[in-house]
Design a protein around this motif. Structure first.
Motif, PDB file in Angstrom:
ATOM      1  N   VAL A 462      63.911   7.241  11.992  1.00 19.34           N
ATOM      2  CA  VAL A 462      63.763   7.399  11.161  1.00 19.34           C
ATOM      3  C   VAL A 462      64.376   5.682  10.103  1.00 19.34           C
ATOM      4  O   VAL A 462      65.890   6.525  10.138  1.00 19.34           O
ATOM      5  CB  VAL A 462      63.934   8.850  10.476  1.00 19.34           C
ATOM      6  CG1 VAL A 462      63.667   8.650   8.594  1.00 19.34           C
ATOM      7  CG2 VAL A 462      62.991   9.641  10.764  1.00 19.34           C
ATOM      8  N   ARG A 525      60.391  10.779   3.770  1.00 21.11           N
ATOM      9  CA  ARG A 525      59.390  11.144   5.056  1.00 21.11           C
ATOM     10  C   ARG A 525      59.114  12.328   3.564  1.00 21.11           C
ATOM     11  O   ARG A 525      59.467  12.720   3.221  1.00 21.11           O
ATOM     12  CB  ARG A 525      59.555  11.498   6.034  1.00 21.11           C
ATOM     13  CG  ARG A 525      60.194  10.593   7.140  1.00 21.11           C
ATOM     14  CD  ARG A 525      59.975  11.111   8.768  1.00 21.11           C
ATOM     15  NE  ARG A 525      61.756  12.524   8.419  1.00 21.11           N
ATOM     16  CZ  ARG A 525      61.656  13.067  10.174  1.00 21.11           C
ATOM     17  NH1 ARG A 525      60.214  12.913  10.531  1.00 21.11           N
ATOM     18  NH2 ARG A 525      62.315  14.008   9.718  1.00 21.11           N
ATOM     19  N   TRP A 535      54.495   9.973   9.207  1.00 19.26           N
ATOM     20  CA  TRP A 535      55.393   9.739   8.088  1.00 19.26           C
ATOM     21  C   TRP A 535      55.139  11.014   6.962  1.00 19.26           C
ATOM     22  O   TRP A 535      55.837  11.900   6.068  1.00 19.26           O
ATOM     23  CB  TRP A 535      55.912   8.582   7.401  1.00 19.26           C
ATOM     24  CG  TRP A 535      56.609   8.154   6.648  1.00 19.26           C
ATOM     25  CD1 TRP A 535      56.165   8.419   5.052  1.00 19.26           C
ATOM     26  CD2 TRP A 535      58.320   7.910   6.586  1.00 19.26           C
ATOM     27  NE1 TRP A 535      57.052   7.648   4.114  1.00 19.26           N
ATOM     28  CE2 TRP A 535      58.272   7.928   4.676  1.00 19.26           C
ATOM     29  CE3 TRP A 535      58.348   7.225   7.509  1.00 19.26           C
ATOM     30  CZ2 TRP A 535      59.505   7.982   4.618  1.00 19.26           C
ATOM     31  CZ3 TRP A 535      59.901   7.894   7.329  1.00 19.26           C
ATOM     32  CH2 TRP A 535      60.015   7.047   5.862  1.00 19.26           C
TER      33      TRP A 535
END
Length: 712
Positions: A462, A525, A535
């Motif tokens: 991420v 996200r 995402w």
């Protein structure tokens, strides 16, 4: 406050940094454009024509031609609609002679009022294809106005405007039919809203509100002849009140309409072709997704568009994990991707069917920016970026019908917008249309340090985008308090490299930063960035927990990258969904955040509107745990820092009662907090003179008093 107050007043009171936008209407033949403008020294606007290639100006509707017949009064135009033939204009004006809508004939110069009666409104698509009639509405009902005879023909006659609305109306290609959507909200409960008035004897107005899990409006599609008569209703198999419509349009011919239908949870989509003469309905496209196929109508990049003589249409799909454009055959058997695999289409640009091109916005390597690309309509070849490489930032294009020309607006977070006319596909700049030079000159001294864009890797693959504004007198050897601006929900990004960056608060944030703060924003996200479907869908089930965790993790990563970040002094603020995430931050991460300012939050998710929240969380009956973890009120016992909650008593979105439930809970828990209510203000807190300035001053003052600025 003495240092920041003049800056904030300049932004919100005297409007010293207001940017001008360029607005014009392309002619159908793309030879030029029309612009409503007032020249220096003149008292009112006129409609001018500009040749696209040469820039030569001529006047189409002259100021002196706007004298009302038999009077010395001159019309003042606010906006206009041009007929498809460019021989007639519908002028929206100040009310003069009993009318605020007038028709102007270009060839004769005649000016006459629209005599359609009181309360009639006309939209941008008012003119019939031949330019001889106008499609309008009065209350909930549709009507057609014949220009030659001034005759008004009612198309619908639904007296209950409280529950019934007939909208999304459009002309058939042959101008003989009107397709429309009827929305019936009679099953949707009402809620009382206070009407400002006598302070002793208060009155209330009831408005309908479709709450999560409750009834939503029922929709049906009708087609009616332009001369009136009974509506032909298109019978859908779905149970009433179980679906939404993304769009309604004509299928390139006058006997068939396109119905783009979405399930209530948006996890299913069907595109159907309905023949209003034969009642035949065929399915052209269908898609499903465990989370959602289409997120929110206002967030979607577009509907569908017909090409190749209405044999195929272009639609967007995320079926392979990326938002791409596909050419789909009328029977749905053929679906050909036309934009690149492995990257998102951000929004459509335009279809140049004659030359076989599809223009669209994308930014495959940087989710904070927006560029123009084009691909072949047949899906062959490699997409090409048309925006020049020496123009980083965000770009917007308003295309001529033939796609040769475009009004091109370009800005960055630190560079105000400029608009020029470009010729495509070379992107040759023909001439400047709006440079905002005066406002840019006033702003330039305020931008001493460029805004820094960063990528925050919080692990597990991420990587989040962020920006940071440093103080004018920044010293990297010292540590500074941090003020985080958060949104973090699926409706918007805050980390965008454009002049609006941060939802339009960038100048306010600069003023705050110069006091001695690091102002930061992070896109977690679940925000709608062009980073793939996974995402965006990562928040499915509960809005709040993931954003809270990732915002806090991003802050810690920022501190590791930037030793001048003082994690012992952190404030956070946000509006609407950002207000909710501010509450989540203070309640769930009290060791990370010390001051919070939550503006018009929704601390009890189950009471929000069905149209938005059910996409991402379904209903409390289906998903009780998601609503429990997604509601900040359930974590109020975690509050240890300083909290200011701001709302308006006239809220029609995140109702004040939702917020006051949290207020009661905090009181019950014995928590210290501050609460400010703006009387009769709605979600934007903009009604009333001085309100906007007061809100921003309140935010700044609370921050300074509870998280003093300056380095250590």
């Amino acid at each position: 406050m003495s240092q920041v107050e003049p800056r904030i007043k300049a932004i919100y009171e005297t409007d010293e940094f207001r940017m001008r936008s360029f607005n014009a209407t392309w002619l159908p033949d793309s030879s030029g454009y029309l612009k409503l403008e007032t020249t220096d020294g003149e008292s009112g606007p006129e409609i001018a024509h500009y040749d696209a290639a040469s820039g030569k100006r001529s006047v189409v509707v002259a100021r002196e031609k706007l004298l009302v017949p038999d009077t010395n009064q001159r019309l003042r135009i606010h906006r206009f609609v041009c007929s498809p033939t460019v021989k007639r204009f519908l002028l929206h004006t100040d009310e003069v002679g009993g009318s605020d809508r007038w028709l102007y004939e270009v060839e004769s110069g005649d000016l006459f009022p629209v005599k359609a009666g009181d309360g009639v409104g006309f939209e941008a698509n008012a003119f019939s294809p031949d330019g001889e009639r106008l499609l309008g509405s009065r209350g909930a009902d549709l009507l057609v106005y014949d220009i030659a005879s001034s005759q008004v023909t009612p198309l619908t006659q639904d007296s209950d405007s409280d529950a019934i609305n007939n909208g999304s109306a459009s002309w058939s290609p042959d101008g003989k039919w009107i397709a429309y959507v009827q929305s019936d909200s009679s099953a949707v409960p009402k809620r009382a809203v206070l009407v400002p008035g006598d302070p002793t004897y208060r009155t209330f107005q009831e408005t309908r509100f479709g709450r999560i899990g409750g009834p939503i409006p029922t929709l049906r599609i009708g087609v009616v002849g332009v001369n009136g008569g009974p509506t032909r209703w298109i019978e859908l198999a779905d149970e009433a009140g179980t679906f939404y419509l993304n769009s309604l349009s004509w299928a390139g011919r006058s006997d068939e309409v396109v119905i783009d239908k979405l399930s209530r949870g948006r996890d299913a989509r069907e595109v159907m072709l309905a023949n209003h003469r034969t009642d035949a309905i065929t399915k052209a496209y269908a898609a499903t997704d465990p989370a959602w196929v289409v997120s929110w109508v206002d967030m979607e990049p577009g509907g569908l568009e017909w090409i190749r003589g209405s044999k195929t249409f272009v639609i967007f799909s995320e079926r392979d994990g990326w938002r791409r454009a596909y050419v789909v055959s009328r029977d749905g058997a053929s679906q050909t991707p036309i934009t690149a695999a492995g990257s998102d289409l951000i929004a459509p640009g335009q279809i140049d069917e004659k030359n076989g091109w599809y223009y669209y916005y994308a930014s495959p390597t940087n989710a904070t920016q927006r560029y123009l690309y084009r691909s072949r309509l047949d899906g062959t070849g490699t997409p090409k970026r048309l925006t020049p490489p020496d123009q980083p930032g965000s770009h917007k294009y308003v295309f001529s019908p033939d796609s040769r020309w475009a009004f091109h607006t370009w800005s960055t977070f630190d560079q105000p917008p400029v608009t020029d006319l470009v010729e495509l596909p070379e992107h040759r700049s023909v001439r400047m249309l709006e440079d905002n030079a005066a406002a840019a000159a006033r702003i330039k001294p305020l931008i001493v340090r460029p805004t820094e864009f960063l990528q925050l890797d919080i692990g597990d693959g991420v990587v989040m985008d962020a920006w940071m504004i440093k103080p004018r007198e920044f010293d990297p050897a010292k540590k500074y308090p941090v003020f985080v601006f958060v949104y973090g929900e699926p409706a918007d990004q805050t980390v965008l490299d454009d002049w609006r960056g941060g939802q339009g608060f960038s100048l306010f944030h600069r003023a705050v930063a110069d006091l001695g703060y690091l102002v930061v924003s992070i896109d977690n996200r679940g925000t709608p960035g062009p980073k793939g479907a996974a995402w965006r869908r990562s928040v499915y089930g509960s809005l709040g927990p993931l954003s809270t965790d990732e915002q806090a993790a991003g802050l810690k990563t920022l501190a590791r990258l930037c030793p001048f970040v003082d994690l012992s002094r952190v404030g956070i603020w946000g509006w609407s969904g950002g207000g909710s995430n501010t509450l989540n931050a203070l309640f769930r991460k009290p060791d990370t955040y010390h001051v919070g300012i939550a503006v018009v939050p929704k601390p009890q998710a189950q009471y929000y509107n069905a149209e938005y929240q059910e996409i991402f969380m379904r209903t409390p009956k289906e998903n009780p745990e998601g609503y429990r973890t997604g509601s900040a009120i359930n974590y109020a016992e975690g509050l240890r820092g300083d909290l200011l909650i701001i709302t308006g008593s006239g809220e029609t979105n995140t109702h004040i009662e939702i917020t006051e439930g949290l207020v009661d809970r905090l009181i019950e828990l014995g928590k210290r907090f501050d609460y400010f209510v703006y009387p009769n203000r709605d979600h934007g807190l903009s009604e009333g003179k001085g309100t906007t300035l007061h809100v921003q001053m309140l935010i700044a003052r609370y921050l300074i008093e509870h998280l003093p600025p300056g380095p250590r």
